[in-house]
Design a protein around this motif. Structure first.
Motif, PDB file in Angstrom:
ATOM      1  N   ALA A 135      99.520  22.773  -2.447  1.00 21.90           N
ATOM      2  CA  ALA A 135      98.527  21.282  -2.392  1.00 21.90           C
ATOM      3  C   ALA A 135      97.373  21.895  -1.304  1.00 21.90           C
ATOM      4  O   ALA A 135      97.564  21.770  -0.280  1.00 21.90           O
ATOM      5  N   HIS A 136      96.307  21.948  -1.866  1.00 18.02           N
ATOM      6  CA  HIS A 136      94.958  22.223  -1.233  1.00 18.02           C
ATOM      7  C   HIS A 136      93.885  21.658  -1.942  1.00 18.02           C
ATOM      8  O   HIS A 136      93.275  22.556  -3.025  1.00 18.02           O
ATOM      9  N   GLY A 137      93.389  20.451  -1.730  1.00 17.34           N
ATOM     10  CA  GLY A 137      92.567  19.781  -2.262  1.00 17.34           C
ATOM     11  C   GLY A 137      92.976  19.050  -3.622  1.00 17.34           C
ATOM     12  O   GLY A 137      92.841  17.913  -4.081  1.00 17.34           O
ATOM     13  N   LYS A 138      93.933  19.920  -4.318  1.00 17.70           N
ATOM     14  CA  LYS A 138      94.790  19.469  -5.546  1.00 17.70           C
ATOM     15  C   LYS A 138      96.093  20.508  -5.598  1.00 17.70           C
ATOM     16  O   LYS A 138      95.835  21.695  -4.918  1.00 17.70           O
ATOM     17  N   VAL A 139      96.824  20.192  -6.173  1.00 17.76           N
ATOM     18  CA  VAL A 139      98.018  21.342  -6.492  1.00 17.76           C
ATOM     19  C   VAL A 139      97.336  22.221  -7.452  1.00 17.76           C
ATOM     20  O   VAL A 139      97.028  21.836  -8.439  1.00 17.76           O
ATOM     21  N   ARG A 140      97.492  23.516  -6.867  1.00 16.34           N
ATOM     22  CA  ARG A 140      96.800  24.434  -7.613  1.00 16.34           C
ATOM     23  C   ARG A 140      97.515  25.804  -7.406  1.00 16.34           C
ATOM     24  O   ARG A 140      98.273  25.934  -6.774  1.00 16.34           O
ATOM     25  N   ILE A 141      96.921  26.639  -8.314  1.00 19.01           N
ATOM     26  CA  ILE A 141      97.546  28.126  -8.229  1.00 19.01           C
ATOM     27  C   ILE A 141      96.558  29.131  -7.651  1.00 19.01           C
ATOM     28  O   ILE A 141      95.484  29.232  -8.470  1.00 19.01           O
ATOM     29  N   ASP A 142      96.858  29.703  -6.786  1.00 15.15           N
ATOM     30  CA  ASP A 142      96.149  30.909  -6.137  1.00 15.15           C
ATOM     31  C   ASP A 142      96.553  32.302  -6.131  1.00 15.15           C
ATOM     32  O   ASP A 142      97.838  32.397  -6.214  1.00 15.15           O
ATOM     33  N   ARG A 143      95.865  33.115  -5.530  1.00 12.72           N
ATOM     34  CA  ARG A 143      96.647  34.736  -5.361  1.00 12.72           C
ATOM     35  C   ARG A 143      97.159  34.858  -3.767  1.00 12.72           C
ATOM     36  O   ARG A 143      96.581  33.513  -2.935  1.00 12.72           O
ATOM     37  N   ILE A 144      98.066  35.397  -3.569  1.00 15.66           N
ATOM     38  CA  ILE A 144      98.734  35.502  -2.269  1.00 15.66           C
ATOM     39  C   ILE A 144      98.813  37.041  -2.219  1.00 15.66           C
ATOM     40  O   ILE A 144      99.458  37.624  -2.962  1.00 15.66           O
ATOM     41  N   ASP A 145      98.417  37.485  -0.819  1.00 16.71           N
ATOM     42  CA  ASP A 145      98.994  38.771  -0.605  1.00 16.71           C
ATOM     43  C   ASP A 145      99.210  38.789   0.976  1.00 16.71           C
ATOM     44  O   ASP A 145      99.448  37.788   1.634  1.00 16.71           O
ATOM     45  N   HIS A 146      99.356  40.077   1.925  1.00 11.20           N
ATOM     46  CA  HIS A 146      99.834  39.926   3.081  1.00 11.20           C
ATOM     47  C   HIS A 146      98.809  39.241   4.130  1.00 11.20           C
ATOM     48  O   HIS A 146      99.327  39.023   5.136  1.00 11.20           O
ATOM     49  N   SER A 147      97.764  39.072   3.573  1.00 11.58           N
ATOM     50  CA  SER A 147      96.740  38.640   4.405  1.00 11.58           C
ATOM     51  C   SER A 147      97.052  37.039   4.336  1.00 11.58           C
ATOM     52  O   SER A 147      96.656  36.175   5.470  1.00 11.58           O
ATOM     53  N   GLY A 148      97.143  36.360   3.278  1.00 12.88           N
ATOM     54  CA  GLY A 148      97.190  35.025   3.046  1.00 12.88           C
ATOM     55  C   GLY A 148      96.777  34.569   1.471  1.00 12.88           C
ATOM     56  O   GLY A 148      96.782  35.456   0.598  1.00 12.88           O
ATOM     57  N   ILE A 149      96.141  33.326   1.369  1.00  7.98           N
ATOM     58  CA  ILE A 149      96.122  32.857  -0.008  1.00  7.98           C
ATOM     59  C   ILE A 149      94.414  33.121  -0.159  1.00  7.98           C
ATOM     60  O   ILE A 149      93.654  32.882   0.407  1.00  7.98           O
ATOM     61  N   PHE A 150      94.149  33.699  -1.405  1.00  7.84           N
ATOM     62  CA  PHE A 150      93.089  34.001  -1.741  1.00  7.84           C
ATOM     63  C   PHE A 150      92.615  32.939  -2.846  1.00  7.84           C
ATOM     64  O   PHE A 150      93.282  32.883  -3.855  1.00  7.84           O
ATOM     65  N   ASN A 151      91.691  32.047  -2.520  1.00  8.68           N
ATOM     66  CA  ASN A 151      91.185  31.200  -3.451  1.00  8.68           C
ATOM     67  C   ASN A 151      90.491  31.446  -4.460  1.00  8.68           C
ATOM     68  O   ASN A 151      89.388  32.286  -4.395  1.00  8.68           O
TER      69      ASN A 151
END
Length: 250
Positions: free
Chosen positions: A217-233
């Motif tokens: 949930a970030h602004g809305k419940v959404r799907i993003d990429r994730i890697d060792h650095s974090g969430i890529f919007n």
């Protein structure tokens, strides 16, 4: 000690005893509470499920006995699983709206009848993502716990709760649960990823998906990429959150 139960669909839990005070959580229909302090209009309460404390309007819950409270505590939760449903009062045909996650254990005590879908007990881990998808595009709301507005930890808590698992309310509290994983590659769909700020404080949480995706949930419940650095919007093409740890809860 006094005890109560939420008899309305969604009730705000606030920091201070004031209608304009910050929302910190919500009570859903059927949730039981302990009343820690009662004033003329407001009560300071502790939610039974996660021990979260705050203030609620006295008109927005019903008092119950200690015996009924303990019975609710010891019973497996029966939860509504459709995004929106209703219960009906047979004599008057008056409807009571219910959101997903409404607790139905005592619904007969309210002289209500519920014919919708419900879930009882622990579900397989693979069901977590199926539940998470139900909240897609729900707007972000600090303190929210429903598809009409939800925050990051409210989202993870409700997804786990609807599958029979217990998470605390805040991301910083949830980060203390479960077993830490060293790499994303060790994670499974349904595991939790936690993110921190520049001061090292846990400020965000999301649910790991397959193939290095995350639902959160970030602004809305959404799907993003994730890697060792974090969430890529995927909309802004930049990192939005810094990965701190991945936890296997179940």
């Amino acid at each position: 000690m006094q005890y109560g139960i939420c008899n309305l669909n969604i009730v705000p839990v606030r920091v201070e005893p004031d209608d304009t005070s910050e929302l910190v959580s919500q009570l859903l229909f059927g949730e039981q509470i302990k009343v820690l302090e009662k004033r003329k209009k407001w009560s300071r309460i502790r939610i039974a499920f996660d021990h979260y404390e705050g203030w609620v309007d006295n008109k927005q819950y019903l008092e119950i006995s200690e015996e009924d409270y303990c019975l609710l505590e010891s019973s497996a939760e029966e939860l509504a699983v459709d995004l929106v449903d209703f219960a009906v009062q047979p004599n008057s045909q008056q409807l009571t709206p219910l959101s997903i996650g409404a607790k139905l254990n005592f619904i007969d005590r309210f002289q209500l009848q519920f014919d919708g879908r419900k879930i009882i007990g622990v579900q397989p881990k693979e069901h977590l993502l199926e539940t998470a998808y139900l909240y897609l595009n729900s707007p972000y709301l600090w303190g929210g716990k429903t598809p009409f507005g939800i925050d990051c930890s409210g989202f993870t808590q409700m997804v786990y709760r609807l599958n029979g698992y217990h998470l605390f309310r805040d991301a910083s509290q949830q980060a203390k649960q479960g077993e830490a994983l060293s790499f994303i590659e060790e994670s499974e769909p349904g595991d939790l990823a936690f993110f921190d700020n520049a001061e090292g404080e846990i400020i965000h949480v999301g649910i790991i998906m397959r193939d290095n995706y995350i639902i959160h949930a970030h602004g809305k419940v959404r799907i993003d990429r994730i890697d060792h650095s974090g969430i890529f919007n995927v909309d802004s093409n930049q990192y939005s959150h810094n990965l701190r740890v991945i936890k296997k809860i179940i």
